[in-house]
Design a protein around this motif. Structure first.
Motif, PDB file in Angstrom:
ATOM      1  N   VAL A  99       0.842  -1.256  -0.096  1.00 37.42           N
ATOM      2  CA  VAL A  99       0.023   0.022   0.048  1.00 37.42           C
ATOM      3  C   VAL A  99       0.987   1.314  -0.067  1.00 37.42           C
ATOM      4  N   ARG A 100       0.326   2.250  -0.505  1.00 37.51           N
ATOM      5  CA  ARG A 100       0.885   3.713  -0.387  1.00 37.51           C
ATOM      6  C   ARG A 100      -0.090   4.655   0.412  1.00 37.51           C
ATOM      7  N   VAL A 101       0.435   4.899   1.752  1.00 41.81           N
ATOM      8  CA  VAL A 101      -0.357   5.992   2.503  1.00 41.81           C
ATOM      9  C   VAL A 101       0.433   7.071   2.762  1.00 41.81           C
ATOM     10  N   ALA A 102      -0.325   8.220   2.789  1.00 42.70           N
ATOM     11  CA  ALA A 102       0.345   9.555   2.810  1.00 42.70           C
ATOM     12  C   ALA A 102      -0.719  10.174   3.851  1.00 42.70           C
ATOM     13  N   GLY A 103      -0.164  11.005   4.964  1.00 45.24           N
ATOM     14  CA  GLY A 103      -0.987  11.245   5.959  1.00 45.24           C
ATOM     15  C   GLY A 103      -0.200  12.495   6.908  1.00 45.24           C
ATOM     16  N   ARG A 104      -0.664  12.720   7.810  1.00 44.19           N
ATOM     17  CA  ARG A 104      -0.236  13.637   8.894  1.00 44.19           C
ATOM     18  C   ARG A 104       0.497  12.613  10.056  1.00 44.19           C
ATOM     19  N   ILE A 105       1.488  12.888  10.529  1.00 46.64           N
ATOM     20  CA  ILE A 105       2.280  12.299  11.637  1.00 46.64           C
ATOM     21  C   ILE A 105       1.533  12.832  13.226  1.00 46.64           C
ATOM     22  N   MET A 106       0.755  11.791  13.860  1.00 43.63           N
ATOM     23  CA  MET A 106       0.184  11.916  14.811  1.00 43.63           C
ATOM     24  C   MET A 106       1.026  11.502  16.068  1.00 43.63           C
ATOM     25  N   LEU A 107       1.930  10.518  16.081  1.00 46.22           N
ATOM     26  CA  LEU A 107       2.535   9.987  17.077  1.00 46.22           C
ATOM     27  C   LEU A 107       3.607   9.313  16.468  1.00 46.22           C
ATOM     28  N   SER A 108       4.912   9.497  17.376  1.00 41.16           N
ATOM     29  CA  SER A 108       6.242   8.778  16.764  1.00 41.16           C
ATOM     30  C   SER A 108       6.693   8.162  18.113  1.00 41.16           C
ATOM     31  N   ARG A 109       6.948   6.741  17.859  1.00 45.68           N
ATOM     32  CA  ARG A 109       7.769   6.283  18.816  1.00 45.68           C
ATOM     33  C   ARG A 109       9.321   5.754  18.500  1.00 45.68           C
ATOM     34  N   GLY A 110      10.096   6.537  18.730  1.00 44.51           N
ATOM     35  CA  GLY A 110      11.411   5.873  18.102  1.00 44.51           C
ATOM     36  C   GLY A 110      12.001   4.904  19.161  1.00 44.51           C
ATOM     37  N   GLN A 111      12.794   4.162  18.614  1.00 41.22           N
ATOM     38  CA  GLN A 111      13.299   2.885  19.335  1.00 41.22           C
ATOM     39  C   GLN A 111      14.650   2.553  18.839  1.00 41.22           C
ATOM     40  N   GLY A 112      15.578   3.443  18.907  1.00 43.36           N
ATOM     41  CA  GLY A 112      16.937   3.025  18.075  1.00 43.36           C
ATOM     42  C   GLY A 112      16.870   3.088  16.672  1.00 43.36           C
ATOM     43  N   LYS A 113      17.174   1.865  16.076  1.00 45.42           N
ATOM     44  CA  LYS A 113      17.070   2.090  14.500  1.00 45.42           C
ATOM     45  C   LYS A 113      15.793   1.561  14.036  1.00 45.42           C
ATOM     46  N   LEU A 114      14.839   2.171  14.914  1.00 48.49           N
ATOM     47  CA  LEU A 114      13.473   1.681  14.634  1.00 48.49           C
ATOM     48  C   LEU A 114      12.465   2.892  14.949  1.00 48.49           C
ATOM     49  N   ILE A 115      11.569   3.002  14.316  1.00 51.61           N
ATOM     50  CA  ILE A 115      10.522   4.069  14.524  1.00 51.61           C
ATOM     51  C   ILE A 115       9.262   3.746  14.045  1.00 51.61           C
ATOM     52  N   PHE A 116       8.249   4.033  15.117  1.00 48.68           N
ATOM     53  CA  PHE A 116       6.938   3.505  14.805  1.00 48.68           C
ATOM     54  C   PHE A 116       6.263   4.900  14.544  1.00 48.68           C
ATOM     55  N   LEU A 117       5.594   5.229  13.712  1.00 54.37           N
ATOM     56  CA  LEU A 117       4.733   6.386  13.242  1.00 54.37           C
ATOM     57  C   LEU A 117       3.313   6.171  13.236  1.00 54.37           C
ATOM     58  N   THR A 118       2.647   6.998  13.898  1.00 57.22           N
ATOM     59  CA  THR A 118       1.096   6.846  13.642  1.00 57.22           C
ATOM     60  C   THR A 118       0.608   7.876  12.645  1.00 57.22           C
ATOM     61  N   LEU A 119       0.153   7.528  11.517  1.00 60.50           N
ATOM     62  CA  LEU A 119      -0.091   8.340  10.339  1.00 60.50           C
ATOM     63  C   LEU A 119      -1.590   8.434  10.174  1.00 60.50           C
ATOM     64  N   LYS A 120      -2.055   9.674   9.795  1.00 66.13           N
ATOM     65  CA  LYS A 120      -3.663   9.893  10.033  1.00 66.13           C
ATOM     66  C   LYS A 120      -3.805  10.691   8.543  1.00 66.13           C
ATOM     67  N   ASP A 121      -4.780  10.062   7.731  1.00 71.30           N
ATOM     68  CA  ASP A 121      -5.657  10.827   6.710  1.00 71.30           C
ATOM     69  C   ASP A 121      -6.910  10.919   7.114  1.00 71.30           C
ATOM     70  N   TRP A 122      -7.995  11.544   6.329  1.00 75.36           N
ATOM     71  CA  TRP A 122      -9.150  11.973   6.701  1.00 75.36           C
ATOM     72  C   TRP A 122      -9.978  10.652   6.559  1.00 75.36           C
ATOM     73  N   THR A 123      -9.511   9.373   6.698  1.00 72.71           N
ATOM     74  CA  THR A 123     -10.478   8.296   6.801  1.00 72.71           C
ATOM     75  C   THR A 123      -9.962   7.472   7.757  1.00 72.71           C
ATOM     76  N   GLY A 124      -8.870   7.806   8.448  1.00 68.18           N
ATOM     77  CA  GLY A 124      -8.537   6.914   9.517  1.00 68.18           C
ATOM     78  C   GLY A 124      -6.879   7.104   9.717  1.00 68.18           C
ATOM     79  N   GLU A 125      -6.569   6.385  10.461  1.00 64.70           N
ATOM     80  CA  GLU A 125      -5.299   6.192  11.136  1.00 64.70           C
ATOM     81  C   GLU A 125      -4.581   4.808  10.624  1.00 64.70           C
ATOM     82  N   ILE A 126      -3.268   4.966  10.634  1.00 65.70           N
ATOM     83  CA  ILE A 126      -2.543   3.367  10.406  1.00 65.70           C
ATOM     84  C   ILE A 126      -0.979   3.756  10.916  1.00 65.70           C
ATOM     85  N   GLN A 127      -0.546   2.514  11.656  1.00 63.04           N
ATOM     86  CA  GLN A 127       0.766   2.672  12.102  1.00 63.04           C
ATOM     87  C   GLN A 127       1.683   2.252  11.079  1.00 63.04           C
ATOM     88  N   ILE A 128       2.851   2.844  11.061  1.00 68.07           N
ATOM     89  CA  ILE A 128       3.829   2.802   9.895  1.00 68.07           C
ATOM     90  C   ILE A 128       5.248   2.277  10.808  1.00 68.07           C
TER      91      ILE A 128
END
Length: 529
Positions: A99-128
């Motif tokens: 998939v190709r998702v685009a949106g705003r970064i709502m949350l970010s959880r960095g963990q060294g060489k790993l980052i979890f992002l919560t991205l939001k568009d106007w239909t919902g949110e998803i974790q990256i």
RNA sequence: GAGGGUGUAGCUCAGUCGGUAGAGCAACGGACUUUUAAUCCGUUGGUCCUGGGUUCGAGUCCCAGCACCCUCACCA
């Protein structure tokens, strides 16, 4: 680190500045530009909307080494240990659509060489999931320049993390737009009422459910149009600049046309022009538009608000009652959630048909006094400390009604057959001339709709206007004689039913919002100091 | 228009009896490849809405103003 990034000088005075969130963001923007990336981005095609990613979750599966396909376990099960499930079904690999998702970064959880992002568009949110090994050093360095609120995109496989969360495992990142202002609290959001309205963009972007509420508003408005169109009504656009603001009892906004050097007022109602159209033969017309009233502001009142008015030739107020019910029921169906709704702690059941009761019945029920018993009505008014001298009995009666009955009408309920003298634009009952063919729809004490069998007798209409205007000085006069309208009636307006429905209040009710300012995108505010 | 409440860091909020400014988040530096408002160590950040007044001393008390919220009135 890339070679373009500046080495932060240990004792640099600029060091303190980068602790200012705004300066830190501009510094990161500079570094992004130094990577050869436009910090304000460009077109990004073939997006998968995040709401749709949820639908694609069922296409994620587990492929064993021998190529056999296994359905994933249920992630609704709180006891599920996906790591353990994988080892039991291994060796193998999780597979899923790209998939190709685009949106705003709502949350970010960095963990060294790993980052979890919560991205939001106007239909919902998803974790990256952004892993250095998975996206490569270049994209990972870019990801380290991401801030909350930035607009970014990720392309990758849809899958599940060890905790079962639906996640895009990024293979390629794209930067879209830098947010240069610091974001509100990531948990509480923007709660300051003033700022929420003043900066609606931030309210929409960062507060949960705000976009959804306004999308519901759009669905309701679309549904209202659809209902009317399906009944053969024709949408028209009347003038918003009037030389005489009529059709309602409210003070207008005054304005001025320079070239004509002519005073004008903003419209306070849609009625009189729609009726002119009926005279012209447009038999079912409606306008769904903005009106402007120069009155006080409250949680239920904004100076500009949206009204629906519709008129049906050869109909009457009963035709309008059925239509009103259909409009509301279909609007509820459009946004979903069922006929039984919660509002301000109350349960409201919109299952049709809505209750109908006469004004007189409700009056007697609530007060124990027959509305026909003049002496008792006057006595009751005095008991309630209402003014009785020099006032028409119907006016007194209506004040009692407003005080004792309206607020307690839980509804939805159609109140029908009002005293004629308080309804100057309404036709009277043939057999009971003291009763007007009118209804109002109440829900939780709020007036949602108001409809009449319209008066089409030009001489009587003129007389009633004049009576209404009597005794009002220039300042107080809320309505002025519209002679052209009277002339229009003389060209013969068919007998008709007419309906006015407050769209904002309907939206408030159906979205559960207690303030009109939560369902008007840009309510009136004083300028920022 | 009337009455009541609120206004403190980018955001959300504490601030006692009037004694000289606090937390969480965000930001900055560091550690961390399956986190969930991640966690841990360290650092920075203030026109206490504005203007007067009282006081040795005001975020705190008094007066005036501004903005927002709530209730009431006009209105739908």
């Amino acid at each position: 680190m890339n070679q373009h990034a500046p080495e932060p000088a240990a004792d640099s005075p600029a060091d303190a500045d980068t602790k200012d969130p705004r300066i830190a963001r501009r510094e990161k923007m500079r570094q992004i530009a130094a990577l050869g990336i436009d910090p304000f981005g460009s077109r990004y095609d073939n997006r998968t909307m995040m709401g749709h990613c949820k639908d694609l979750a069922s296409e994620v599966y587990w492929e064993k080494e021998d190529g056999t396909r296994v359905e994933l376990p249920s992630f609704d099960d709180p006891d599920l240990d996906y790591r353990q499930w994988k080892s039991e079904n291994g060796p193998g690999a999780e597979k899923g659509p790209t998939v190709r998702v685009a949106g705003r970064i709502m949350l970010s959880r960095g963990q060294g060489k790993l980052i979890f992002l919560t991205l939001k568009d106007w239909t919902g949110e998803i974790q990256i999931f952004v892993g250095k090994k998975q996206v490569g050093a270049e994209d990972f360095d870019l990801a380290k320049l991401f801030d909350l609120g930035d607009l970014v995109a990720a392309e990758g496989r849809l899958g599940r993390t060890l905790t079962g969360e639906l996640t895009v495992f990024a293979e390629k990142l794209t930067f879209h737009t830098k947010m240069l202002e610091p974001p509100p609290d990531k948990h509480a959001g923007l709660t300051n009422q003033d700022l929420r309205q003043r900066m609606r963009y931030a309210d929409l972007a960062f507060n949960e459910g705000v976009v959804e509420t306004f999308l519901d508003r759009t669905k309701i408005v679309k549904s209202v149009r659809k209902t009317l169109d399906s009944q053969g009504f024709c949408e028209v656009e009347g003038p918003t600049l009037h030389t005489v603001a009529g059709g309602a009892a409210a003070r207008p906004f005054a304005t001025h046309h320079n070239a004509l050097d002519m005073p004008l007022t903003m419209r306070i109602a849609l009625e009189l022009h729609l009726k002119r159209l009926m005279v012209g033969g447009m038999e079912r017309v409606y306008e769904l538009g903005r009106v402007y009233r120069n009155e006080g502001i409250s949680p239920k009142h904004n100076p500009e608000f949206t009204m629906l008015e519709c008129y049906q030739a050869y109909g009457d107020y009963h035709s309008m009652m059925d239509l009103t019910e259909q409009i509301i029921v279909e609007a509820i169906e459009a946004i979903g959630g069922g006929y039984v709704r919660e509002y301000d702690g109350h349960r409201v059941d919109f299952t049709p048909p809505f209750k109908r009761a006469t004004y007189a019945e409700l009056f007697e029920e609530a007060t124990g006094v027959s509305s026909d018993d003049e002496a008792a009505v006057v006595q009751l008014a005095k008991q309630l400390k209402l003014k009785t001298e020099d006032r028409h009995l119907d006016v007194i009666r209506n004040e009692i009604f407003e005080e004792k009955v309206e607020d307690s009408l839980h509804g939805p309920i159609f109140v029908i057959d009002y005293p004629a003298s308080i309804c100057p634009l309404t036709k009277r009952k043939k057999d009971k001339p003291e009763i007007a063919e009118r209804f109002e729809l109440f829900v939780l004490g709020m007036e949602i709709a108001n409809a009449y069998t319209e008066l089409n007798d030009p001489d009587l209409q003129q007389e009633l206007f004049e009576t209404q205007l009597e005794g009002l000085d220039e300042e107080e006069s809320m309505a002025k004689m519209d002679n052209d309208f009277i002339r229009a009636l003389r060209y013969a307006m068919p007998p008709a039913g007419g309906l006015g429905l407050g769209i904002d209040r309907l939206v408030m009710l159906l979205t559960g919002k207690k303030s009109i300012r939560d369902i008007i995108l840009f309510p009136l505010q004083r300028p920022e100091s």
